[in-house]
Design a protein around this motif. Structure first.
Motif, PDB file in Angstrom:
ATOM      1  N   LEU A   1       0.933  -1.128  -0.084  1.00 22.89           N
ATOM      2  CA  LEU A   1       0.143  -0.022  -0.031  1.00 22.89           C
ATOM      3  C   LEU A   1       0.857   1.149   0.004  1.00 22.89           C
ATOM      4  N   SER A   2       0.667   1.899  -0.916  1.00 30.79           N
ATOM      5  CA  SER A   2       1.065   3.419  -0.884  1.00 30.79           C
ATOM      6  C   SER A   2       0.924   4.283   0.394  1.00 30.79           C
ATOM      7  N   LYS A   3       1.890   4.986   0.958  1.00 29.49           N
ATOM      8  CA  LYS A   3       1.742   5.500   2.350  1.00 29.49           C
ATOM      9  C   LYS A   3       0.195   6.369   2.418  1.00 29.49           C
ATOM     10  N   ASP A   4      -0.088   6.849   1.341  1.00 30.66           N
ATOM     11  CA  ASP A   4      -1.340   7.465   1.720  1.00 30.66           C
ATOM     12  C   ASP A   4      -2.530   6.502   1.161  1.00 30.66           C
ATOM     13  N   ALA A   5      -2.518   5.504   1.074  1.00 29.95           N
ATOM     14  CA  ALA A   5      -3.468   4.676   0.715  1.00 29.95           C
ATOM     15  C   ALA A   5      -4.605   4.457   1.936  1.00 29.95           C
ATOM     16  N   THR A   6      -5.890   4.307   1.444  1.00 22.99           N
ATOM     17  CA  THR A   6      -6.937   4.369   2.610  1.00 22.99           C
ATOM     18  C   THR A   6      -7.766   3.176   1.710  1.00 22.99           C
ATOM     19  N   GLU A   7      -8.971   3.173   2.349  1.00 22.59           N
ATOM     20  CA  GLU A   7     -10.040   2.039   1.728  1.00 22.59           C
ATOM     21  C   GLU A   7     -10.249   2.616   0.539  1.00 22.59           C
ATOM     22  N   GLU A   8     -10.306   3.706   0.084  1.00 22.69           N
ATOM     23  CA  GLU A   8     -10.964   4.208  -1.363  1.00 22.69           C
ATOM     24  C   GLU A   8      -9.998   5.056  -1.972  1.00 22.69           C
ATOM     25  N   THR A   9      -8.742   5.472  -1.408  1.00 21.85           N
ATOM     26  CA  THR A   9      -7.664   6.342  -2.266  1.00 21.85           C
ATOM     27  C   THR A   9      -6.368   5.702  -1.992  1.00 21.85           C
ATOM     28  N   GLY A  10      -5.483   5.917  -2.842  1.00 19.69           N
ATOM     29  CA  GLY A  10      -4.020   5.660  -2.998  1.00 19.69           C
ATOM     30  C   GLY A  10      -3.736   4.359  -3.773  1.00 19.69           C
ATOM     31  N   GLU A  11      -2.862   4.105  -4.137  1.00 19.60           N
ATOM     32  CA  GLU A  11      -2.336   3.010  -4.814  1.00 19.60           C
ATOM     33  C   GLU A  11      -1.956   1.645  -4.009  1.00 19.60           C
ATOM     34  N   VAL A  12      -2.519   0.492  -4.406  1.00 19.70           N
ATOM     35  CA  VAL A  12      -2.195  -0.708  -3.834  1.00 19.70           C
ATOM     36  C   VAL A  12      -2.023  -1.824  -4.862  1.00 19.70           C
ATOM     37  N   TYR A  13      -1.133  -2.863  -4.559  1.00 20.21           N
ATOM     38  CA  TYR A  13      -0.559  -3.853  -5.331  1.00 20.21           C
ATOM     39  C   TYR A  13      -0.852  -5.022  -4.508  1.00 20.21           C
ATOM     40  N   GLY A  14      -1.599  -6.081  -5.050  1.00 18.97           N
ATOM     41  CA  GLY A  14      -1.904  -7.135  -4.414  1.00 18.97           C
ATOM     42  C   GLY A  14      -1.463  -8.468  -5.261  1.00 18.97           C
ATOM     43  N   MET A  15      -0.826  -9.517  -4.617  1.00 20.95           N
ATOM     44  CA  MET A  15      -0.516 -10.711  -4.988  1.00 20.95           C
ATOM     45  C   MET A  15      -1.349 -12.000  -4.314  1.00 20.95           C
ATOM     46  N   SER A  16      -1.879 -12.916  -4.803  1.00 21.31           N
ATOM     47  CA  SER A  16      -2.600 -13.847  -4.420  1.00 21.31           C
ATOM     48  C   SER A  16      -2.064 -15.093  -5.035  1.00 21.31           C
ATOM     49  N   LEU A  17      -1.793 -16.154  -4.111  1.00 18.75           N
ATOM     50  CA  LEU A  17      -1.648 -17.327  -5.011  1.00 18.75           C
ATOM     51  C   LEU A  17      -2.629 -18.573  -5.028  1.00 18.75           C
ATOM     52  N   VAL A  18      -2.822 -18.974  -6.111  1.00 18.92           N
ATOM     53  CA  VAL A  18      -3.798 -19.870  -6.352  1.00 18.92           C
ATOM     54  C   VAL A  18      -3.317 -21.235  -6.073  1.00 18.92           C
ATOM     55  N   TYR A  19      -3.289 -21.563  -4.552  1.00 20.25           N
ATOM     56  CA  TYR A  19      -2.721 -22.772  -4.118  1.00 20.25           C
ATOM     57  C   TYR A  19      -3.100 -23.117  -2.718  1.00 20.25           C
ATOM     58  N   SER A  20      -2.998 -24.390  -2.337  1.00 20.52           N
ATOM     59  CA  SER A  20      -3.363 -24.776  -1.067  1.00 20.52           C
ATOM     60  C   SER A  20      -2.508 -25.228  -0.248  1.00 20.52           C
TER      61      SER A  20
END
Length: 727
Positions: free
Chosen positions: A234-253
């Motif tokens: 999350l960018s330092k100014d990120a909130t629920e509805e503002t700012g930049e966010v990068y997500g990484m999710s693995l399809v694995y169990s």
């Protein structure tokens, strides 16, 4: 949505819905990351690759300042000048571990290919996505890697996966095979993870990046209660509805790691994939290895924007089958009502009470098979306990069906009890290491799903049972993690493949059974939420979110789970009070309101509740039937976080912005409290909305900008559900 290649600059520009991802082939050899973020028009950012000479960074060419130690690489290796975390590592027969993959070529194709033996996000038509495959090779040893990237027209999503091929003349060992690696030019991020333990899964934990490595991981043979195969930056100014966010999710169990490494120049390398501890894959000449899929999401509208992207993608292009698009039935489960002590008559009384209150599905939990009267026997003996059910499952299912309800059943097919006919007949069928103890957990061992004979037995046995009665729901449980991870059938050089082969075998079994019985609703479970991951959702459209059914604890569990996973994947039930996990006394109203934010049901003895409670339950069930399609298929917004204070709020809103359901929850009463004005999200500002059950009408603009005032509530553990319809 497109993928463009510019040969003059050796640039690949991947464009998802509103996202750009740019790759440059540096020196015609090294796939290099130039950009990942909001969509831009011009992909030529090669001027941003320049850097001053870095002392102690090995130079590839003496006459030029070019070093892998600062190059933002797409798939970095080990031991040739980049001292940061590698994405892959191999070992050769001579004991050395050096390999360097060089760019050889590419292909671009419409659509998205499946992954052999692994779950993945899918498309229903080729015009939904475009896939780029970069071919890399170490010509010296014959190791080839294909890096796959798929971009989606309707989602800010890029999926990544890697397949290795041994095209050489000698065997190669894969010691590490991550699914995705992304370099960022700075470290000004907060790292967000979903962590916890049994009965307090997926709590939100956030911390700033700094020098060194931060990681979340599981080495338990399952994705685990403790960590989830996901990270967000999350960018330092990120909130629920503002700012930049990068997500990484693995399809694995299974075993995984998700990590970020910050180097001395404060650049960040984020990676996700199979955990290298206990992983050592033997590749003979001609063999290949497929790594799991990583789903990358970029949002410039905060954490909520990232979540809604994952929700829609996973709800519509990960979950499959009949129940993907159908409202889920409201169920009653007998576990907390009876535990192991039940009779057909007792079950029928609970089911009848549920039917009278409007419930649609009865689920028979543990204790119906073998000699299962407590948890130290009979796992693996999947035949009916004649002492409890003398007329079998068919009789019980018929009794329930005759009430107008569906019938469901609990299984734990991955386990075996030492006290079981199966174990006495096949003691080598469990995971074990010769001459070592067989450590039991919950009085059970784990069947070796890396073995074809074990998989065949389970598929046939479970299929026979599901064909024996009118069963419409299965709860698939798994209640321990792996120890003594070894297989009696694998040769010595492949023993460290066991954990991953187990997961591949599990996927094969699940695919076979769910394909044979498409009319059955399957719910996965692992001591509650110990395997709440995208890999399981590919086979089973919902997961039992947690064994903790306390309404207050569920606020954090369900709120945290919503960071990645949609409400349609969450099992959420009303249980008895005092709660069996924490002993807390909460009102039936609050328990119902919390549970309404997932796949709704009950875990208590409905045959013993009083008339007032029955009236409340009947109202809850009727309301659930009115709003469940909204809950399961709407956009989700988090309004107040339980991790920040005494209040929690969230809302569901239909895509057409016509209906919205808002839940507000307050944990503890406060003297002389402040007034809460709850500001809603994503309504149509030009429309007026009626608060159902009242004569009150509010403008959408007013509800979003000025908010709605929460009325005074007396006492602890209060809640309020507000259902709005545009007029």
């Amino acid at each position: 949505m497109t993928i463009k290649y510019t040969p003059e600059q050796k640039l690949f520009h991947l464009q998802a819905k509103d996202t750009s991802y740019i790759i440059h082939i540096a020196k015609d050899t090294y796939p290099t990351q130039l950009y990942w973020g909001a969509k831009i028009r011009n992909a030529d950012l090669t001027d941003m690759l320049g850097h001053p000479y870095r002392v102690f960074s090995p130079l590839i060419e003496r006459q030029e300042v070019f070093t892998l130690d600062v190059l933002p690489q797409e798939y970095p290796g080990y031991g040739t000048g980049d001292f940061r975390e590698p994405a892959f590592q191999i070992q050769l027969p001579n004991g050395t571990c050096i390999s360097e993959l060089h760019y050889e070529g590419y292909t671009i194709k419409s659509g998205k290919p499946t992954l052999a033996g692994l779950p993945s996000v899918y498309t229903e038509s080729d015009d939904e996505a475009v896939t780029l495959v970069l071919t890399l090779k170490d010509a010296l040893i014959g190791l080839k890697a294909e890096l796959s990237y798929t971009v989606f027209v309707d989602h800010n999503v890029i999926t990544r996966s890697v397949r290795f091929y041994n095209e050489g003349s000698e065997p190669i060992r894969l010691l590490r095979a991550f699914s995705a690696s992304v370099d960022f030019p700075h470290d000004q991020f907060d790292f967000l993870q979903l962590s916890g333990a049994w009965v307090r899964e997926r709590h939100i934990v956030k911390r700033p990046l700094d020098y060194g490595k931060v990681s979340v991981e599981s080495r338990r043979g399952a994705s685990s209660h403790m960590q989830n195969p996901f990270l967000a930056l999350l960018s330092k100014d990120a909130t629920e509805e503002t700012g930049e966010v990068y997500g990484m999710s693995l399809v694995y169990s299974g075993n995984f790691i998700a990590q970020v490494d910050v180097d001395q120049y404060r650049t960040s390398r984020a990676q996700i994939g199979l955990h290298p501890v206990g992983f050592n894959w033997h590749l003979e000449p001609g063999e290949s290895f497929q790594a799991p899929e990583a789903v990358l999401v970029f949002s410039d509208s905060g954490l909520g924007g990232m979540s809604r992207t994952y929700h829609k993608l996973y709800r519509t292009r990960l979950v499959r089958g009949k129940y993907r698009d159908e409202p889920r039935p409201i169920l009653i489960n007998n576990w907390e009502a009876t535990y192991f002590d039940f009779t057909p008559d007792k079950i029928e009384r609970i089911a009848k009470a549920g039917q009278e209150l409007g419930l649609e599905l009865f689920v028979l939990d543990d204790g119906w098979f073998g000699k299962r009267n407590h948890d130290d026997s009979s796992l693996g003996d999947w035949f009916v306990n004649q002492d409890k059910l003398p007329n079998g499952l068919t009789d019980l299912a018929d009794r329930v069906n005759n009430l107008g309800m569906q019938f469901g059943l609990w299984f734990e097919p991955e386990m075996v009890s030492v006290d079981s006919e199966l174990y006495r007949s096949h003691p080598d069928w469990c995971l074990h290491v010769p001459d070592r103890r067989r450590t039991e957990s919950r009085n059970q061992l784990i069947l070796d799903y890396s073995r074809a004979d074990v998989r065949s037995y389970i598929i046939q046995t479970i299929s026979d049972l599901l064909s024996s009665a009118n069963i419409r729901y299965v709860k698939w449980d798994m209640n321990r993690n792996m120890t003594e991870v070894g297989s009696a059938l694998l040769p010595p050089e492949r023993q460290q493949e066991t954990a991953h082969r187990y997961i591949l075998g599990l996927y094969e079994v699940m695919d076979a059974i769910t394909s044979r019985f498409p009319h059955i609703l399957f719910e996965s479970c692992s001591g509650g939420g110990g395997r709440f991951d995208p890999g399981m959702l590919f086979y089973m459209p919902q997961t039992w979110t947690s064994d903790n059914t306390d309404a207050v604890e569920r606020l954090k569990i369900q709120y945290g789970t919503s960071i990645v996973y949609p409400a349609s994947t969450m099992g959420s039930h009303v249980s008895a009070s005092p709660n069996h996990q924490v002993g807390r006394v909460t009102s039936l109203e609050m328990r119902g309101d919390v549970a309404l934010s997932g796949n709704f049901g009950y875990e208590l003895d409905l045959s013993t509740v009083g008339d007032d409670e029955k009236s409340t339950i009947k109202q809850q069930v009727a309301f659930c039937k009115e709003v469940r399609s909204l809950v399961q298929f709407a956009d989700f917004y988090r309004l107040l976080s339980p991790f920040d204070g005494n209040e929690t709020a969230w809302m569901f809103i239909s895509e057409d912005r016509i209906t919205a359901l808002v839940g507000y929850f307050r944990v503890l009463a406060e003297p002389n409290p402040v007034v809460t004005r709850l500001r809603l999200k994503s309504l149509d500002p030009s429309k007026d909305y009626r608060l159902e059950g009242t004569d009150e009408i509010y403008g959408g603009d007013r509800l979003m900008n000025a908010g709605i005032q929460i009325p005074v509530m007396i006492g602890d553990f209060q809640s309020k559900m507000m259902y709005f319809k545009a007029i």
